[in-house]
Design an enzyme around this catalytic site. Structure first.
Site, short mmCIF file in Angstrom:
data_model
loop_
_atom_site.label_atom_id
_atom_site.label_comp_id
_atom_site.label_asym_id
_atom_site.label_seq_id
_atom_site.Cartn_x
_atom_site.Cartn_y
_atom_site.Cartn_z
N TYR A 145 0.84 -1.20 0.00
CA TYR A 145 0.00 0.00 0.00
C TYR A 145 0.87 1.25 0.00
O TYR A 145 0.74 2.12 -0.86
CB TYR A 145 -0.90 -0.03 1.23
N GLN A 209 -0.65 4.20 20.56
CA GLN A 209 -0.37 4.80 19.25
C GLN A 209 -1.45 5.84 18.94
O GLN A 209 -2.58 5.71 19.43
CB GLN A 209 -0.30 3.72 18.14
N ARG A 211 -3.67 8.53 16.24
CA ARG A 211 -4.17 8.86 14.91
C ARG A 211 -4.97 10.16 15.05
O ARG A 211 -5.42 10.51 16.15
CB ARG A 211 -5.09 7.76 14.35
N GLN A 276 2.60 7.17 15.57
CA GLN A 276 1.95 8.49 15.72
C GLN A 276 1.59 9.02 14.33
O GLN A 276 2.27 8.72 13.34
CB GLN A 276 2.89 9.46 16.42
P1 NAD Z 1 -12.74 1.89 0.20
O1 NAD Z 1 -12.05 0.57 0.33
O2 NAD Z 1 -14.06 2.05 0.84
O3 NAD Z 1 -12.89 2.30 -1.32
C1 NAD Z 1 -11.99 1.91 -2.32
C2 NAD Z 1 -12.78 1.60 -3.58
O4 NAD Z 1 -11.88 1.22 -4.63
C3 NAD Z 1 -13.74 0.42 -3.39
O5 NAD Z 1 -15.01 0.74 -3.91
C4 NAD Z 1 -13.09 -0.72 -4.18
O6 NAD Z 1 -14.00 -1.68 -4.64
C5 NAD Z 1 -12.41 0.07 -5.29
N1 NAD Z 1 -11.29 -0.65 -5.91
C6 NAD Z 1 -10.27 -1.29 -5.29
N2 NAD Z 1 -9.43 -1.82 -6.20
C7 NAD Z 1 -9.93 -1.50 -7.44
C8 NAD Z 1 -9.52 -1.75 -8.77
N3 NAD Z 1 -8.40 -2.46 -9.04
N4 NAD Z 1 -10.28 -1.27 -9.80
C9 NAD Z 1 -11.41 -0.57 -9.53
N5 NAD Z 1 -11.84 -0.29 -8.29
C10 NAD Z 1 -11.12 -0.75 -7.25
O7 NAD Z 1 -11.71 2.99 0.77
P2 NAD Z 1 -11.86 4.56 0.97
O8 NAD Z 1 -11.62 4.85 2.39
O9 NAD Z 1 -13.09 5.06 0.31
O10 NAD Z 1 -10.58 5.08 0.18
C11 NAD Z 1 -10.67 5.71 -1.10
C12 NAD Z 1 -9.28 6.18 -1.51
O11 NAD Z 1 -8.78 7.11 -0.57
C13 NAD Z 1 -8.25 5.06 -1.60
O12 NAD Z 1 -7.40 5.29 -2.70
C14 NAD Z 1 -7.47 5.20 -0.31
O13 NAD Z 1 -6.15 4.74 -0.44
C15 NAD Z 1 -7.52 6.70 -0.09
N6 NAD Z 1 -7.35 7.02 1.33
C16 NAD Z 1 -8.38 6.87 2.21
C17 NAD Z 1 -8.17 7.14 3.55
C18 NAD Z 1 -9.28 7.02 4.57
O14 NAD Z 1 -9.00 7.22 5.76
N7 NAD Z 1 -10.51 6.76 4.21
C19 NAD Z 1 -6.91 7.56 4.00
C20 NAD Z 1 -5.89 7.67 3.08
C21 NAD Z 1 -6.11 7.43 1.74
N1 UDP Z 2 -6.57 -0.71 15.50
C1 UDP Z 2 -6.97 -1.24 16.70
N2 UDP Z 2 -8.05 -2.08 16.71
C2 UDP Z 2 -8.76 -2.37 15.58
C3 UDP Z 2 -8.34 -1.82 14.35
C4 UDP Z 2 -7.24 -0.98 14.35
O1 UDP Z 2 -6.38 -0.98 17.76
O2 UDP Z 2 -9.74 -3.14 15.68
C5 UDP Z 2 -5.42 0.23 15.51
C6 UDP Z 2 -4.34 -0.09 14.48
O3 UDP Z 2 -3.40 -1.01 14.99
C7 UDP Z 2 -3.75 1.29 14.25
C8 UDP Z 2 -4.94 2.24 14.42
O4 UDP Z 2 -5.91 1.51 15.15
O5 UDP Z 2 -2.79 1.58 15.23
C9 UDP Z 2 -5.54 2.70 13.11
O6 UDP Z 2 -5.78 1.55 12.33
P1 UDP Z 2 -6.54 1.61 10.92
O7 UDP Z 2 -6.53 0.20 10.39
O8 UDP Z 2 -7.84 2.28 11.09
O9 UDP Z 2 -5.67 2.56 10.00
P2 UDP Z 2 -4.11 2.88 9.81
O10 UDP Z 2 -3.99 4.28 10.24
O11 UDP Z 2 -3.29 1.97 10.67
O12 UDP Z 2 -3.88 2.65 8.36
#
Ligand code: NAD
Ligand code: UDP
Length: 314
Positions: A145, A209, A211, A276
């Site tokens: 990732y 930790q 967030r 962190q």
């Molecule tokens: P999510 O898993 O709910 O959504 C991701 C979507 O992408 C899903 O609908 C999935 O089916 C689709 N997908 C995955 N692989 C695919 C592929 N090969 N082709 C077409 N579609 C595909 O996650 P989200 O939280 O909505 O995240 C959306 C974007 O934002 C992602 O790129 C994620 O990395 C980024 N992001 C989200 C967060 C967060 O906290 N929500 C944080 C950092 C980055």
């Molecule tokens: N985490 C946790 N319990 C859970 C899921 C996650 O303690 O059931 C912790 C995880 O180890 C991390 C933080 O919560 O330290 C945030 O995890 P998340 O998977 O939401 O996102 P990340 O920021 O790690 O990508």
């Protein structure tokens, strides 16, 4: 006049809410998704809208469409889901970026990449500023990732320098809210679902930790304003809520707000779990006039109401 906008990952948590907001602004929206972690139910209510189109497609394969804007969100975001098929995760970020950048180049579309705070890895600079290059393990279980997203950023900036593409890179910090899947596996949804079901709340490690949690409406406001910002502002720009909490504090808030009798239980901390995380949002404030306005308690109340409803349906 409305634009024609492609949202990859459009049936996921953020993508589905973004489609809804873009339709409300009278744009034509093409939602592209392979439904790996996304759900049709997130977009059912949009299917009758003549401005909305759904395409089942995998971004790792090329596609030919005519659009003005591309929001590239396709990628599983929860560690358990992106680690399920790590090779596919890297392909989704890297091949997906190449395919979407190629499409943007052909049709001269502006393109935004949903990058992540994970590009900072387990950060030694706190809070994280955009000029920090990060501390990422290239061969660990999160690398598919983290490195996939880092490579996607590289590709975006190379297409910008080499082909003059209009790019925007947003680094999203932990975001939560309605339309998350109850089995998503990320911490906010896990804790709320566990609390509502009266199950043990699983804290990984000691729960010390940290967030910083951003509510979805704030995040999407930042993302949409970045897309329409002046062409010479590419980012990368952090979008997130700088209020930092330990995971234990989050668990305690969820218990208090749900009135749950769930107990806290402690499980092993996964490998390379960042200790962190907190965004420095000065750049977003300066360039986009953006700051979050929904604090954790308010956002959790809305998210708890959503999951209560979801669990009733199940
Ligand atoms: P999510 O898993 O709910 O959504 C991701 C979507 O992408 C899903 O609908 C999935 O089916 C689709 N997908 C995955 N692989 C695919 C592929 N090969 N082709 C077409 N579609 C595909 O996650 P989200 O939280 O909505 O995240 C959306 C974007 O934002 C992602 O790129 C994620 O990395 C980024 N992001 C989200 C967060 C967060 O906290 N929500 C944080 C950092 C980055
Ligand atoms: N985490 C946790 N319990 C859970 C899921 C996650 O303690 O059931 C912790 C995880 O180890 C991390 C933080 O919560 O330290 C945030 O995890 P998340 O998977 O939401 O996102 P990340 O920021 O790690 O990508």
């Amino acid at each position: 006049m409305g634009q024609s906008i492609l949202v990859t990952g459009g049936s996921g948590f953020l993508g589905s809410q973004l489609c809804e907001k873009l339709l409300a602004q009278d744009h034509d929206v093409i939602c592209l998704d392979n439904f790996f972690t996304g759900r049709k139910q997130n977009i059912y209510h949009l299917l009758d809208n003549p401005r909305f189109e759904l395409v089942r497609h995998d971004v790792t394969m090329p596609i030919y469409l005519e659009v003005d804007r591309i929001f590239n969100l396709a990628c599983p975001a929860s560690p358990i889901h992106y680690q399920y098929d790590p090779v596919q995760t890297t392909k989704t970020s890297v091949h997906g970026a190449i395919n979407m950048l190629g499409l943007a180049k052909r049709v001269k579309a502006r393109i935004l990449q949903a990058s992540t705070s994970e590009v900072y890895g387990d950060p030694s600079v706190h809070p994280q500023t955009e000029d920090y290059w990060g501390n990422v393990n290239p061969i660990g279980i999160r690398s598919c990732y983290d490195e996939g997203k880092r490579c996607a950023e590289t590709l975006f900036f190379d297409y910008h320098r080499q082909h003059g593409l209009e790019i925007k890179v947003i680094r999203i910090f932990n975001t939560y809210g309605p339309n998350m899947h109850p089995d998503d596996g990320r911490v906010v949804s896990n804790f709320i679902v566990q609390a509502l079901k009266g199950e043990d709340i699983t804290i990984y490690g000691e729960g010390e930790q940290t967030r910083s949690f951003c509510y979805v409406d704030d995040l999407l406001r930042g993302m949409m304003s970045l897309m329409e910002s002046p062409a010479d502002f590419t980012g990368p720009v952090n979008i997130g809520n700088p209020n930092e909490f330990t995971i234990k504090e989050l668990a305690e808030q969820v218990i208090a707000l749900t009135g749950s009798k769930s107990k806290l239980v402690y499980r092993d901390l996964p490998q390379d779990d960042p200790k962190q995380r907190k965004p420095d949002i000065s750049l977003a404030k300066e360039k986009l006039g953006w700051a979050p306005s929904i604090e954790l308690k308010e956002g959790l109340i809305k998210t708890i109401a959503y999951f209560e409803n979801e669990l009733k349906k199940a």
